[in-house]
Design a protein around this motif. Sequence first.
Motif, PDB file in Angstrom:
ATOM      1  N   ALA A 131      33.423  21.615 -16.270  1.00  0.00           N
ATOM      2  CA  ALA A 131      32.611  20.420 -16.077  1.00  0.00           C
ATOM      3  C   ALA A 131      32.125  20.335 -14.635  1.00  0.00           C
ATOM      4  O   ALA A 131      30.970  19.972 -14.373  1.00  0.00           O
ATOM      5  N   THR A 132      32.996  20.680 -13.682  1.00  0.00           N
ATOM      6  CA  THR A 132      32.610  20.659 -12.272  1.00  0.00           C
ATOM      7  C   THR A 132      31.441  21.611 -12.005  1.00  0.00           C
ATOM      8  O   THR A 132      30.488  21.248 -11.301  1.00  0.00           O
ATOM      9  N   THR A 133      31.519  22.790 -12.564  1.00  0.00           N
ATOM     10  CA  THR A 133      30.439  23.765 -12.383  1.00  0.00           C
ATOM     11  C   THR A 133      29.136  23.276 -12.994  1.00  0.00           C
ATOM     12  O   THR A 133      28.061  23.389 -12.391  1.00  0.00           O
ATOM     13  N   LEU A 134      29.214  22.709 -14.190  1.00  0.00           N
ATOM     14  CA  LEU A 134      28.004  22.224 -14.855  1.00  0.00           C
ATOM     15  C   LEU A 134      27.376  21.056 -14.086  1.00  0.00           C
ATOM     16  O   LEU A 134      26.144  20.975 -13.979  1.00  0.00           O
ATOM     17  N   ILE A 135      28.187  20.174 -13.539  1.00  0.00           N
ATOM     18  CA  ILE A 135      27.670  19.060 -12.762  1.00  0.00           C
ATOM     19  C   ILE A 135      26.907  19.576 -11.537  1.00  0.00           C
ATOM     20  O   ILE A 135      25.810  19.096 -11.225  1.00  0.00           O
ATOM     21  N   GLU A 136      27.481  20.572 -10.857  1.00  0.00           N
ATOM     22  CA  GLU A 136      26.806  21.149  -9.697  1.00  0.00           C
ATOM     23  C   GLU A 136      25.471  21.775 -10.096  1.00  0.00           C
ATOM     24  O   GLU A 136      24.473  21.684  -9.372  1.00  0.00           O
ATOM     25  N   THR A 137      25.435  22.406 -11.252  1.00  0.00           N
ATOM     26  CA  THR A 137      24.215  23.077 -11.691  1.00  0.00           C
ATOM     27  C   THR A 137      23.162  22.095 -12.189  1.00  0.00           C
ATOM     28  O   THR A 137      21.957  22.352 -12.090  1.00  0.00           O
ATOM     29  N   LEU A 138      23.601  20.939 -12.684  1.00  0.00           N
ATOM     30  CA  LEU A 138      22.668  19.925 -13.180  1.00  0.00           C
ATOM     31  C   LEU A 138      21.900  19.236 -12.068  1.00  0.00           C
ATOM     32  O   LEU A 138      20.871  18.624 -12.314  1.00  0.00           O
ATOM     33  N   LYS A 139      22.386  19.319 -10.822  1.00  0.00           N
ATOM     34  CA  LYS A 139      21.748  18.601  -9.719  1.00  0.00           C
ATOM     35  C   LYS A 139      20.346  19.136  -9.460  1.00  0.00           C
ATOM     36  O   LYS A 139      20.098  20.322  -9.589  1.00  0.00           O
TER      37      LYS A 139
ATOM     38  N   LEU B 282      17.641  26.198 -17.091  1.00  0.00           N
ATOM     39  CA  LEU B 282      17.974  27.548 -17.543  1.00  0.00           C
ATOM     40  C   LEU B 282      19.405  27.904 -17.169  1.00  0.00           C
ATOM     41  O   LEU B 282      20.146  28.464 -17.986  1.00  0.00           O
ATOM     42  N   ALA B 283      19.805  27.554 -15.947  1.00  0.00           N
ATOM     43  CA  ALA B 283      21.168  27.852 -15.506  1.00  0.00           C
ATOM     44  C   ALA B 283      22.193  27.110 -16.347  1.00  0.00           C
ATOM     45  O   ALA B 283      23.221  27.677 -16.747  1.00  0.00           O
ATOM     46  N   VAL B 284      21.921  25.845 -16.639  1.00  0.00           N
ATOM     47  CA  VAL B 284      22.843  25.055 -17.462  1.00  0.00           C
ATOM     48  C   VAL B 284      22.941  25.646 -18.865  1.00  0.00           C
ATOM     49  O   VAL B 284      24.033  25.767 -19.438  1.00  0.00           O
ATOM     50  N   ALA B 285      21.788  26.026 -19.433  1.00  0.00           N
ATOM     51  CA  ALA B 285      21.784  26.612 -20.778  1.00  0.00           C
ATOM     52  C   ALA B 285      22.592  27.902 -20.817  1.00  0.00           C
ATOM     53  O   ALA B 285      23.351  28.159 -21.766  1.00  0.00           O
ATOM     54  N   GLN B 286      22.455  28.725 -19.776  1.00  0.00           N
ATOM     55  CA  GLN B 286      23.187  29.993 -19.744  1.00  0.00           C
ATOM     56  C   GLN B 286      24.683  29.776 -19.595  1.00  0.00           C
ATOM     57  O   GLN B 286      25.490  30.462 -20.229  1.00  0.00           O
ATOM     58  N   LEU B 287      25.077  28.803 -18.760  1.00  0.00           N
ATOM     59  CA  LEU B 287      26.497  28.503 -18.609  1.00  0.00           C
ATOM     60  C   LEU B 287      27.084  27.957 -19.908  1.00  0.00           C
ATOM     61  O   LEU B 287      28.195  28.321 -20.305  1.00  0.00           O
ATOM     62  N   THR B 288      26.328  27.093 -20.579  1.00  0.00           N
ATOM     63  CA  THR B 288      26.788  26.534 -21.845  1.00  0.00           C
ATOM     64  C   THR B 288      26.932  27.617 -22.901  1.00  0.00           C
ATOM     65  O   THR B 288      27.942  27.680 -23.621  1.00  0.00           O
TER      66      THR B 288
ATOM     67  N   LEU C 267      25.690  17.846 -26.409  1.00  0.00           N
ATOM     68  CA  LEU C 267      24.515  17.135 -25.909  1.00  0.00           C
ATOM     69  C   LEU C 267      23.596  18.076 -25.133  1.00  0.00           C
ATOM     70  O   LEU C 267      22.369  18.032 -25.288  1.00  0.00           O
ATOM     71  N   LEU C 268      24.185  18.930 -24.308  1.00  0.00           N
ATOM     72  CA  LEU C 268      23.377  19.888 -23.552  1.00  0.00           C
ATOM     73  C   LEU C 268      22.685  20.881 -24.477  1.00  0.00           C
ATOM     74  O   LEU C 268      21.538  21.274 -24.234  1.00  0.00           O
ATOM     75  N   LYS C 269      23.371  21.280 -25.540  1.00  0.00           N
ATOM     76  CA  LYS C 269      22.765  22.193 -26.497  1.00  0.00           C
ATOM     77  C   LYS C 269      21.635  21.517 -27.263  1.00  0.00           C
ATOM     78  O   LYS C 269      20.611  22.144 -27.541  1.00  0.00           O
ATOM     79  N   ARG C 270      21.804  20.247 -27.612  1.00  0.00           N
ATOM     80  CA  ARG C 270      20.757  19.547 -28.369  1.00  0.00           C
ATOM     81  C   ARG C 270      19.509  19.355 -27.515  1.00  0.00           C
ATOM     82  O   ARG C 270      18.388  19.576 -27.968  1.00  0.00           O
TER      83      ARG C 270
END
Length: 255
Positions: free
Chosen positions: A247-255, A108-114, A217-220
Motif C-alpha cells: 500500500a505504501t508503494t502504491l500511494i507513492e506511485t499514485l502521487k 501506467l505505473a500503478v497498473a503495472q504494480l497492481t 478499485l484500481l483494476k476497475r
Amino acid sequence: MNTDLETIENYVNGQLNADERARFEAALRTDPALADALTFYMLSKHVAREEAHAVRKAELDVLRRQTVPAPPFWSAPMRWVAAASLVLLLGLGWYFFQSANGPANSELAVAQLTDAYVAQHFTNLSTDMDGGSSGSKALDSLKQGINLYNKGMLVEADVVFQDVLKRQPDLESALTYAGITSLRRGNYDQAITLFHRLSQRTDLVSNPGTFYEALALLKRGQPADKGQAERLLKKVVEKRLDGKKEATTLIETLK
C-alpha cells in the motif's frame, strides 16, 4: 530467476515479446526477490520523476522571473522576435514537463504494480487454510473450489465459492476466495463488494479485505475509483493492516 535490470525495464516499457513476458510473469509468482526488485524499480522511477519535476519547475520559475531590458538600438520587430522566442521556450518547457510527469505515467505505473501483485499472489490459492467453524461440508466445498481455481477453471470455482456464501454469507475464507476469483475474472464490481464485506469483519487477527478492495478499485478504474482506492490504501498504512508494504508503494506511485 536471475533477472537483470534491463529485463525489468523492458517488461515495464512493454518491450518483451509474448514468450518473454509470460516467463517473467511466471517468475513473479514464485520469486519474491523478483517481485521486490520490480516494486523497487517502479518506486525509483516515481522518485526520479518527482525530482525531475522539481528541477524543471525551478528552472521555469527562474526563466519566467527574468526580465532582460531591450537595448535602445533594438527595433520593434526584434523585440517581437525575442518575446516570441521566450514564449516558445516556455511552451516547450511546459510541454516536456507535462509529458514526463503527466497522469498517464502514474496510471501506467500503478497498473503495472497492481498486475504484478495479482500475478504473484493470486495465480494459485493455498490449500492450507483455516476452516474455523465452517463445518465439514463447507470446508469440502472450499477445497473443491480451490482445486478448480488452481486448474484455471475460474468460472466453476466461482460457482462453488458463491454457493458456500449463500449458506454462510460472512465466512472469511469464502469471501476471500470468491473475491479473488471475481477479481481474476474481471468482475470488479463483485470483487469490490466481497472484499468490502470481508473488511468489515472486526474479529479477525489478519484481514486483507481493505487492501484487496483497493486493488479491485484500481483494476476497475472508474473516475472515482482512484481517489477511493487511495483513501483505503492510506487506511491500510495508518492502521497497519495486511498489505501495508505494498500500500505504501502504491500511494507513492499514485502521487
